[in-house]
Design a protein around this motif. Structure first.
Motif, PDB file in Angstrom:
ATOM      1  N   VAL A 101       2.763  62.691  36.512  1.00 57.77           N
ATOM      2  CA  VAL A 101       3.242  63.910  37.163  1.00 57.77           C
ATOM      3  C   VAL A 101       3.191  65.081  36.180  1.00 57.77           C
ATOM      4  O   VAL A 101       2.745  66.185  36.535  1.00 57.77           O
ATOM      5  CB  VAL A 101       4.676  63.723  37.697  1.00 57.77           C
ATOM      6  CG1 VAL A 101       5.236  65.051  38.217  1.00 57.77           C
ATOM      7  CG2 VAL A 101       4.705  62.680  38.815  1.00 57.77           C
ATOM      8  N   GLN A 102       3.617  64.846  34.953  1.00 61.90           N
ATOM      9  CA  GLN A 102       3.638  65.949  33.987  1.00 61.90           C
ATOM     10  C   GLN A 102       2.228  66.354  33.550  1.00 61.90           C
ATOM     11  O   GLN A 102       1.970  67.537  33.307  1.00 61.90           O
ATOM     12  CB  GLN A 102       4.504  65.573  32.788  1.00 61.90           C
ATOM     13  CG  GLN A 102       5.946  65.271  33.199  1.00 61.90           C
ATOM     14  CD  GLN A 102       6.980  65.617  32.160  1.00 61.90           C
ATOM     15  OE1 GLN A 102       7.611  66.671  32.229  1.00 61.90           O
ATOM     16  NE2 GLN A 102       7.184  64.726  31.203  1.00 61.90           N
ATOM     17  N   LYS A 103       1.318  65.408  33.524  1.00 60.85           N
ATOM     18  CA  LYS A 103      -0.078  65.754  33.256  1.00 60.85           C
ATOM     19  C   LYS A 103      -0.624  66.634  34.381  1.00 60.85           C
ATOM     20  O   LYS A 103      -1.340  67.621  34.139  1.00 60.85           O
ATOM     21  CB  LYS A 103      -0.920  64.488  33.124  1.00 60.85           C
ATOM     22  CG  LYS A 103      -2.399  64.754  32.853  1.00 60.85           C
ATOM     23  CD  LYS A 103      -3.179  63.449  32.734  1.00 60.85           C
ATOM     24  CE  LYS A 103      -4.667  63.717  32.498  1.00 60.85           C
ATOM     25  NZ  LYS A 103      -5.444  62.442  32.390  1.00 60.85           N
ATOM     26  N   THR A 104      -0.271  66.298  35.614  1.00 68.91           N
ATOM     27  CA  THR A 104      -0.711  67.081  36.771  1.00 68.91           C
ATOM     28  C   THR A 104      -0.179  68.510  36.690  1.00 68.91           C
ATOM     29  O   THR A 104      -0.924  69.482  36.891  1.00 68.91           O
ATOM     30  CB  THR A 104      -0.236  66.425  38.080  1.00 68.91           C
ATOM     31  OG1 THR A 104      -0.831  65.125  38.202  1.00 68.91           O
ATOM     32  CG2 THR A 104      -0.626  67.265  39.285  1.00 68.91           C
ATOM     33  N   TRP A 105       1.109  68.662  36.397  1.00 65.64           N
ATOM     34  CA  TRP A 105       1.689  70.006  36.328  1.00 65.64           C
ATOM     35  C   TRP A 105       1.173  70.786  35.129  1.00 65.64           C
ATOM     36  O   TRP A 105       1.046  72.014  35.192  1.00 65.64           O
ATOM     37  CB  TRP A 105       3.212  69.927  36.329  1.00 65.64           C
ATOM     38  CG  TRP A 105       3.755  69.662  37.696  1.00 65.64           C
ATOM     39  CD1 TRP A 105       4.362  68.532  38.141  1.00 65.64           C
ATOM     40  CD2 TRP A 105       3.696  70.543  38.823  1.00 65.64           C
ATOM     41  NE1 TRP A 105       4.686  68.645  39.469  1.00 65.64           N
ATOM     42  CE2 TRP A 105       4.292  69.875  39.912  1.00 65.64           C
ATOM     43  CE3 TRP A 105       3.203  71.829  39.018  1.00 65.64           C
ATOM     44  CZ2 TRP A 105       4.413  70.455  41.174  1.00 65.64           C
ATOM     45  CZ3 TRP A 105       3.310  72.413  40.277  1.00 65.64           C
ATOM     46  CH2 TRP A 105       3.906  71.732  41.330  1.00 65.64           C
ATOM     47  N   THR A 106       0.842  70.099  34.049  1.00 70.73           N
ATOM     48  CA  THR A 106       0.231  70.780  32.903  1.00 70.73           C
ATOM     49  C   THR A 106      -1.086  71.430  33.313  1.00 70.73           C
ATOM     50  O   THR A 106      -1.370  72.585  32.959  1.00 70.73           O
ATOM     51  CB  THR A 106      -0.015  69.784  31.752  1.00 70.73           C
ATOM     52  OG1 THR A 106       1.240  69.271  31.290  1.00 70.73           O
ATOM     53  CG2 THR A 106      -0.741  70.451  30.589  1.00 70.73           C
ATOM     54  N   ILE A 108      -1.998  72.235  36.488  1.00 77.96           N
ATOM     55  CA  ILE A 108      -1.746  73.276  37.482  1.00 77.96           C
ATOM     56  C   ILE A 108      -1.264  74.552  36.798  1.00 77.96           C
ATOM     57  O   ILE A 108      -1.719  75.659  37.120  1.00 77.96           O
ATOM     58  CB  ILE A 108      -0.724  72.792  38.532  1.00 77.96           C
ATOM     59  CG1 ILE A 108      -1.318  71.668  39.380  1.00 77.96           C
ATOM     60  CG2 ILE A 108      -0.275  73.957  39.421  1.00 77.96           C
ATOM     61  CD1 ILE A 108      -0.337  71.032  40.347  1.00 77.96           C
ATOM     62  N   PHE A 109      -0.363  74.418  35.856  1.00 75.74           N
ATOM     63  CA  PHE A 109       0.130  75.588  35.130  1.00 75.74           C
ATOM     64  C   PHE A 109      -0.998  76.259  34.359  1.00 75.74           C
ATOM     65  O   PHE A 109      -1.106  77.490  34.341  1.00 75.74           O
ATOM     66  CB  PHE A 109       1.259  75.174  34.176  1.00 75.74           C
ATOM     67  CG  PHE A 109       2.635  75.218  34.786  1.00 75.74           C
ATOM     68  CD1 PHE A 109       2.895  74.609  36.003  1.00 75.74           C
ATOM     69  CD2 PHE A 109       3.679  75.859  34.139  1.00 75.74           C
ATOM     70  CE1 PHE A 109       4.153  74.627  36.569  1.00 75.74           C
ATOM     71  CE2 PHE A 109       4.952  75.895  34.688  1.00 75.74           C
ATOM     72  CZ  PHE A 109       5.190  75.280  35.906  1.00 75.74           C
ATOM     73  N   VAL A 222       2.779  67.918  46.140  1.00 76.13           N
ATOM     74  CA  VAL A 222       1.672  68.496  45.384  1.00 76.13           C
ATOM     75  C   VAL A 222       1.135  67.472  44.385  1.00 76.13           C
ATOM     76  O   VAL A 222      -0.075  67.305  44.232  1.00 76.13           O
ATOM     77  CB  VAL A 222       2.125  69.777  44.653  1.00 76.13           C
ATOM     78  CG1 VAL A 222       1.049  70.243  43.665  1.00 76.13           C
ATOM     79  CG2 VAL A 222       2.419  70.887  45.658  1.00 76.13           C
ATOM     80  N   TRP A 223       2.052  66.771  43.718  1.00 70.63           N
ATOM     81  CA  TRP A 223       1.595  65.703  42.812  1.00 70.63           C
ATOM     82  C   TRP A 223       0.887  64.602  43.595  1.00 70.63           C
ATOM     83  O   TRP A 223      -0.160  64.091  43.166  1.00 70.63           O
ATOM     84  CB  TRP A 223       2.767  65.096  42.039  1.00 70.63           C
ATOM     85  CG  TRP A 223       2.335  63.808  41.384  1.00 70.63           C
ATOM     86  CD1 TRP A 223       1.544  63.675  40.276  1.00 70.63           C
ATOM     87  CD2 TRP A 223       2.595  62.484  41.847  1.00 70.63           C
ATOM     88  NE1 TRP A 223       1.301  62.340  40.018  1.00 70.63           N
ATOM     89  CE2 TRP A 223       1.942  61.596  40.973  1.00 70.63           C
ATOM     90  CE3 TRP A 223       3.323  61.959  42.924  1.00 70.63           C
ATOM     91  CZ2 TRP A 223       1.996  60.212  41.124  1.00 70.63           C
ATOM     92  CZ3 TRP A 223       3.378  60.583  43.087  1.00 70.63           C
ATOM     93  CH2 TRP A 223       2.720  59.725  42.189  1.00 70.63           C
ATOM     94  N   GLY A 284      -1.457  70.642  51.126  1.00 71.70           N
ATOM     95  CA  GLY A 284      -1.886  71.884  50.485  1.00 71.70           C
ATOM     96  C   GLY A 284      -2.279  71.715  49.036  1.00 71.70           C
ATOM     97  O   GLY A 284      -3.248  72.318  48.562  1.00 71.70           O
ATOM     98  N   GLY A 285      -1.506  70.909  48.307  1.00 79.11           N
ATOM     99  CA  GLY A 285      -1.829  70.629  46.919  1.00 79.11           C
ATOM    100  C   GLY A 285      -1.638  71.800  45.972  1.00 79.11           C
ATOM    101  O   GLY A 285      -2.148  71.768  44.848  1.00 79.11           O
ATOM    102  N   GLU A 286      -0.899  72.834  46.374  1.00 85.24           N
ATOM    103  CA  GLU A 286      -0.729  74.017  45.539  1.00 85.24           C
ATOM    104  C   GLU A 286       0.722  74.494  45.575  1.00 85.24           C
ATOM    105  O   GLU A 286       1.450  74.248  46.541  1.00 85.24           O
ATOM    106  CB  GLU A 286      -1.632  75.159  46.022  1.00 85.24           C
ATOM    107  CG  GLU A 286      -3.128  74.838  45.958  1.00 85.24           C
ATOM    108  CD  GLU A 286      -3.974  75.982  46.477  1.00 85.24           C
ATOM    109  OE1 GLU A 286      -3.383  76.965  47.005  1.00 85.24           O
ATOM    110  OE2 GLU A 286      -5.202  75.911  46.366  1.00 85.24           O
ATOM    111  N   ILE A 287       1.115  75.212  44.524  1.00 85.29           N
ATOM    112  CA  ILE A 287       2.458  75.778  44.472  1.00 85.29           C
ATOM    113  C   ILE A 287       2.705  76.683  45.678  1.00 85.29           C
ATOM    114  O   ILE A 287       3.806  76.701  46.248  1.00 85.29           O
ATOM    115  CB  ILE A 287       2.655  76.558  43.157  1.00 85.29           C
ATOM    116  CG1 ILE A 287       2.677  75.592  41.968  1.00 85.29           C
ATOM    117  CG2 ILE A 287       3.937  77.380  43.198  1.00 85.29           C
ATOM    118  CD1 ILE A 287       2.770  76.277  40.625  1.00 85.29           C
TER     119      ILE A 287
END
Length: 298
Positions: A101-106, A108-109, A222-223, A284-287
């Motif tokens: 999950v944190q790799k995914t958000w890294t 996306i950010f 999203v994740w 959606g897969g997006e913020i």
């Protein structure tokens, strides 16, 4: 869900041998360490189902006020800690999901020109300290914005079963992804804005809490969208996650406690709302898919 047990994440703090006592679990997943009305109902349900007075234990001790702690517990591998083989498997699953999950958000950010800061996850038994006060098993998994850590007692999975929820791998992953969704809110400034709004309009506290929790469900989706794209989601996984989301809906927990459904007292959202927003994030897969503050909670 496709995953392989491996080394424990460097973002795990394993306090299972250092926590006080063992107890039951919670329900709706928390944001900050307080209990709230739903938490009260959850403790009541658990007490009735297990015959143990978790409600009395909570009211008799513990604090939601910040506490100062200087002790540091470094991440320790699960191997060698006290625990059953099944519990150690759960710990390794949580470790895998936490990193994924944190790799995914890294990523996306980074796509938005932002930097993601890793949260830590604390495994404990019974109770432990947190930046938001005493962490107790009876409150269920929660994220503390003060120390940017997720807290979870693995006995929670037993209580999730009692609520009628799935505890399959992807259902457990949904719970962890939801809590990390609160960390995303902290990093994006949402948590701070909501705290300010709650202070300015106390009467909107529950409504804002529902918005926050549903957005965390959407961020979990999203994740899950990313996980689908990488082919680690098996048939039936999404259904298991939706089942877990429904099990911790406020209306479901109120019904289990024998009370009338009372939307004005909700702090996490109904089963249908939680499923809806997880699905929104999944599709959606997006913020931008997760604006639960737009006036329509569905």
């Amino acid at each position: 869900m496709e995953w392989t047990p491996g080394n424990m994440s460097s973002d795990i703090e394993d306090r299972r041998d250092d926590s006080g006592g063992s107890g039951g679990g919670g329900g709706g997943f928390g944001f900050g360490g307080g209990i709230g009305i739903v938490g009260f109902l959850v403790l009541l349900v658990i007490s009735l189902l297990t015959g143990r007075n978790f409600l009395g234990a909570f009211l008799g001790g513990g604090s939601s006020a910040p506490v100062a702690q200087t002790q540091h517990i470094s991440p320790t591998p699960s191997a060698g800690r006290a625990g059953s083989a099944g519990e150690d498997r759960d710990a390794h699953l949580i470790s895998f999901v936490l990193d994924d999950v944190q790799k995914t958000w890294t990523q996306i950010f980074a796509q938005q020109g932002k930097q993601y800061r890793h949260a830590k996850l604390v495994l404990f038994r019974g109770s432990t300290y947190s930046g938001c006060g005493t962490a107790q098993a009876a409150t269920g998994p929660f994220y503390c914005p003060a120390d940017e850590k997720v807290y979870i007692d693995l006995d929670f999975w037993d209580d999730l079963k009692r609520f009628g929820g799935s505890t399959a791998d992807f259902a457990q992953a949904y719970v962890i992804a939801h809590e990390l969704g609160h960390h995303v809110q902290k990093l994006l400034g949402t948590e701070q804005k909501v705290t300010q709004l709650e202070q300015e309009e106390p009467s909107q506290r529950n409504h804002l809490s529902v918005d926050v929790e549903l957005q965390a469900d959407c961020y979990a989706g999203v994740w899950a969208h990313s996980a689908q794209q990488r082919n680690i989601v098996d048939p039936g996984d999404v259904e298991n996650a939706l089942n877990a989301a429904a099990a911790v809906g406020d209306d479901h927990l109120q019904k289990m406690s024998g009370r009338a459904v009372s939307p004005e007292s909700w702090t996490h959202g109904s089963s249908a709302q939680r499923q809806h927003w997880f699905t929104r994030g999944l599709q959606g897969g997006e913020i931008s898919s997760c604006n639960t503050f737009g006036g329509s909670q569905q």
